[in-house]
Design a protein around this motif. Structure first.
Motif, short mmCIF file in Angstrom:
data_model
loop_
_atom_site.label_atom_id
_atom_site.label_comp_id
_atom_site.label_asym_id
_atom_site.label_seq_id
_atom_site.Cartn_x
_atom_site.Cartn_y
_atom_site.Cartn_z
N GLN B 84 0.84 -1.20 0.00
CA GLN B 84 0.00 0.00 0.00
C GLN B 84 0.88 1.25 0.00
O GLN B 84 1.80 1.37 0.79
N MET B 85 0.55 2.16 -0.92
CA MET B 85 1.26 3.43 -1.01
C MET B 85 0.24 4.57 -0.93
O MET B 85 -0.75 4.58 -1.66
N ALA B 86 0.47 5.52 -0.02
CA ALA B 86 -0.41 6.69 0.10
C ALA B 86 0.16 7.81 -0.76
O ALA B 86 1.37 7.93 -0.94
N PHE B 87 -0.73 8.63 -1.31
CA PHE B 87 -0.30 9.81 -2.07
C PHE B 87 -1.46 10.80 -2.13
O PHE B 87 -2.57 10.49 -1.69
N THR B 88 -1.18 11.99 -2.63
CA THR B 88 -2.26 12.95 -2.84
C THR B 88 -2.36 13.29 -4.32
O THR B 88 -1.36 13.24 -5.05
N LEU B 89 -3.58 13.59 -4.74
CA LEU B 89 -3.82 13.98 -6.13
C LEU B 89 -4.66 15.25 -6.13
O LEU B 89 -5.79 15.25 -5.63
N GLU B 90 -4.08 16.32 -6.70
CA GLU B 90 -4.84 17.56 -6.87
C GLU B 90 -5.42 17.51 -8.27
O GLU B 90 -4.68 17.47 -9.25
N TRP B 91 -6.76 17.48 -8.38
CA TRP B 91 -7.41 17.24 -9.67
C TRP B 91 -8.84 17.75 -9.65
O TRP B 91 -9.35 18.16 -8.59
N ASP B 92 -9.47 17.67 -10.80
CA ASP B 92 -10.90 18.02 -10.90
C ASP B 92 -11.70 16.75 -10.67
O ASP B 92 -11.97 15.99 -11.61
N ARG B 93 -12.09 16.54 -9.45
CA ARG B 93 -12.78 15.30 -9.10
C ARG B 93 -14.23 15.37 -9.62
O ARG B 93 -14.95 16.32 -9.31
N PRO B 94 -14.67 14.36 -10.37
CA PRO B 94 -16.02 14.39 -10.92
C PRO B 94 -17.07 14.59 -9.82
O PRO B 94 -17.05 13.89 -8.80
N GLY B 95 -17.94 15.52 -10.03
CA GLY B 95 -19.02 15.78 -9.07
C GLY B 95 -18.62 16.61 -7.88
O GLY B 95 -19.45 16.96 -7.04
N VAL B 96 -17.33 16.92 -7.76
CA VAL B 96 -16.83 17.65 -6.60
C VAL B 96 -16.14 18.94 -7.02
O VAL B 96 -16.33 20.00 -6.43
N GLY B 97 -15.34 18.85 -8.07
CA GLY B 97 -14.55 20.00 -8.51
C GLY B 97 -13.11 19.86 -8.07
O GLY B 97 -12.67 18.79 -7.64
N ARG B 98 -12.39 20.98 -8.17
CA ARG B 98 -10.96 20.94 -7.86
C ARG B 98 -10.74 20.62 -6.38
O ARG B 98 -11.32 21.28 -5.50
#
Lengths: 183, 405
Positions: B84-98
């Motif tokens: 298991q590897m944790a990470f973060t993703l800054e993105w335009d999440r569908p239904g949520v936005g940035r």
């Protein structure tokens, strides 16, 4: 018994090399050195364990040969004569031990595995066969065998700390002594 | 007859096992893949940078030209069978936005304690989104198209798997959720949610759950039980080193006493303390994890698993056994029947207790040995340690069989 030294050593070495050593602070020379020494000693155990018993038996045999070669030693010195007499006595005891150690541990393990397999095959044949009376007899024997063996297996693993109530499991020394009579 | 080389199995032997032990199609696929790859290399450590690069290639394929920022990659512990590897993703999440989403990559090593399908795990978690607490699921690389091995990417769920407070004066090993204990102030609330969630899982209609990677056993027959025995008999043949006559006895007993399936339920198959996350301040279950063994089958399998003595412990009086360290078995069953509206058949429950211990013994003594021996995982030292639990499962199984003889 599946959790033998070979597999334990191999997994410890891999964990040290793949996970622990790469994680040590590069400035901590003492920790790095000791971690590598641990791997070195574990590798030495991998090398030594399979031949340890034969190594000791071989040494004892040569010590006996040496002692027997000296049995005819002629001397006027009473202290030398006395020491050689003691050597002769101890040599006789050692020779008796060597005779009892004729088998190799690897042969013992192989015999255990062989008999486990044959018993398992009989159990499987009885379970899929049509003779319900024979099935009952084999099941009873296998359950009886397993009950005693599992107690020993669990006792041998006690230090791992898995047992819900370790006080229910007798010490391995007492279990082995009860059957073999060995101290 | 010549013995098969289990470390380098022949195609003919693999074929014979498949024919001898029929199982669900997707399970057959992953077991066959395991055997075909067995003689290949063991698991080599994958540098974090390499894994990061592979994840980014997956993100590139899934997100197209959408701008995103990947960061904070780090290894996680937990889970004795997957990396298991944790990470973060800054993105335009569908239904949520940035947003900056915390994510977890869950990837197989070369071989696992349990060889399972990422596709099935993906479908199951999707099926329960909004019904019970599950981590949000984003992508599945079922055949390792982008990553070194099959993997899932899901959202990071807040919470812990075991309480921060430990039982006073206890030396019991609690690795992998074994023998966990909860302080009294957490037990009631967590136990209620534990039962509620199980009832919801078992009453979810599998027919509209999108479970295309699952076969459905026939109602009113013993097919469900038979697939289960075939699975563990096959894994024992594939992995075991030293024979255990008691397992042959158990397999025969299970086949002679197979229960008839009275109702289809979706089964989690590893529903226990240690496989859910919770927050301590409000005693709330935040995520049910480890769905990889799930199937469509008999509800008694989960009930028997949850009540295993290996996954619970004694109350503070050291007399009453608490399942999952939370609730006595009789109360658990009573609450489950009330919440689910489903009856518990004691005979079927007993059969599944034997079955589950059979599977655990096969896993710990057979598979743990084989994969550690071939250096197939990222934590062979943990896998090797788990071999030591096998005799406890065997002993429980033996006592349960003797009760039923």
């Amino acid at each position: 018994m599946q959790l033998r030294s070979e597999i334990k050593l191999a997994s410890m070495i891999k964990a040290m090399k793949d996970v622990v050593i790469p994680s040590i602070d590069a400035k901590n020379d003492l920790a790095i050195q000791q971690a590598h020494l641990i791997v070195g000693l574990l590798n030495l155990m991998v090398h030594q364990l399979p031949v340890q018993f034969r190594f000791d038996r071989d040494e004892l045999k040569r010590l006996i040969d040496c002692a027997q070669g000296l049995s005819g030693l002629s001397t006027d010195d009473p202290s030398i004569g006395e020491a050689n007499k003691t050597l002769g006595t101890r040599c006789a005891a050692a020779a008796a031990v060597l005779e009892r150690c004729a088998g190799d541990p690897a042969e013992l393990t192989a015999a255990v595995r062989d008999l486990r397999e044959a018993t398992g095959e009989l159990m499987a044949a009885a379970a899929s066969g049509r003779d319900t009376a024979a099935l009952g007899v084999v099941e009873k024997a296998v359950l009886s065998l397993s009950r005693e063996q599992l107690l020993r297996d669990r006792s041998l693993m006690l230090p791992q700390g898995w047992e819900p109530d370790p006080t229910l499991i007798p010490e391995i020394q007492s279990l082995l002594q009860a059957v073999t009579g060995n101290p | 007859m010549q013995k098969p080389d289990k470390n380098s199995p022949s195609a003919e032997w693999i074929r014979s096992l498949r024919a001898r032990y029929p199982v669900e199609a997707e399970i057959d696929h992953v077991l066959t893949r395991k055997m075909e790859r067995r003689s290949g290399p063991g698991f080599s450590p994958i540098p974090l940078e390499e894994l990061t690069r592979r994840v980014e290639s997956l993100l590139h394929a899934k997100l197209g030209k959408q701008p995103y920022k990947f960061g904070d990659a780090r290894w996680m512990t937990g889970g004795s069978s997957k990396l298991q590897m944790a990470f973060t993703l800054e993105w335009d999440r569908p239904g949520v936005g940035r947003e900056k989403t915390k994510m977890v990559l869950r990837m197989e090593p070369a071989e696992s304690i349990i060889e399972t399908s990422r596709l099935r795990e993906f479908q199951l978690i999707k099926a329960f989104d909004g019904i019970v607490p599950v981590p949000p699921l984003f992508w599945c690389d079922a055949e390792a198209e982008f990553l070194p091995y099959p993997a899932l990417i899901y959202g990071f769920a807040e919470g812990i798997a075991k309480p921060t407070k430990t039982r006073p004066n206890s030396s019991r090993n609690t690795t992998s959720g074994v023998g966990v204990w909860f302080p009294p102030e957490l037990r009631t609330d967590l136990a209620r949610q534990f039962v509620d969630c199980l009832a919801k899982i078992h009453t979810r209609d599998h027919r509209d759950a999108g479970l295309t990677a699952f076969d459905v056993p026939q109602l009113g027959t013993t097919q469900c039980a038979e697939w289960g025995i075939n699975l563990w008999d096959r894994i024992w043949e594939e992995d075991a080193d030293e024979e255990i006559p008691l397992l042959r006895l158990a397999s025969g007993w299970l086949r002679r006493n197979m229960p008839t399936l009275d109702r289809h339920s979706i089964i989690h198959c590893d529903y226990r303390t240690g496989n859910f996350l919770f927050t301590e301040h409000d005693a709330r279950i935040t995520a049910l994890l480890d769905w990889e063994l799930g199937l469509i089958g008999d509800r008694h399998q989960d009930l028997a698993w949850s009540t295993s003595h290996m996954f619970g412990g004694l109350d503070d009086d050291y007399k009453t056994f608490l399942i999952g360290g939370m609730i006595p078995e009789s109360k658990f069953i009573e609450d489950y029947e009330r919440e689910s509206g489903l009856k518990v058949n004691p005979k079927t429950l007993h059969w599944y207790k034997v079955y589950n211990n059979y599977s655990l013994a096969v896993m710990t003594i057979g598979t743990c040995y084989r994969i550690a021996r071939n250096g197939k995982t990222h934590q062979d030292v943990l896998v090797t340690s788990l071999i030591g639990t096998g005799h406890i499962f065997l002993n429980q199984m033996m006592e349960q069989i003797e009760e039923g003889l």
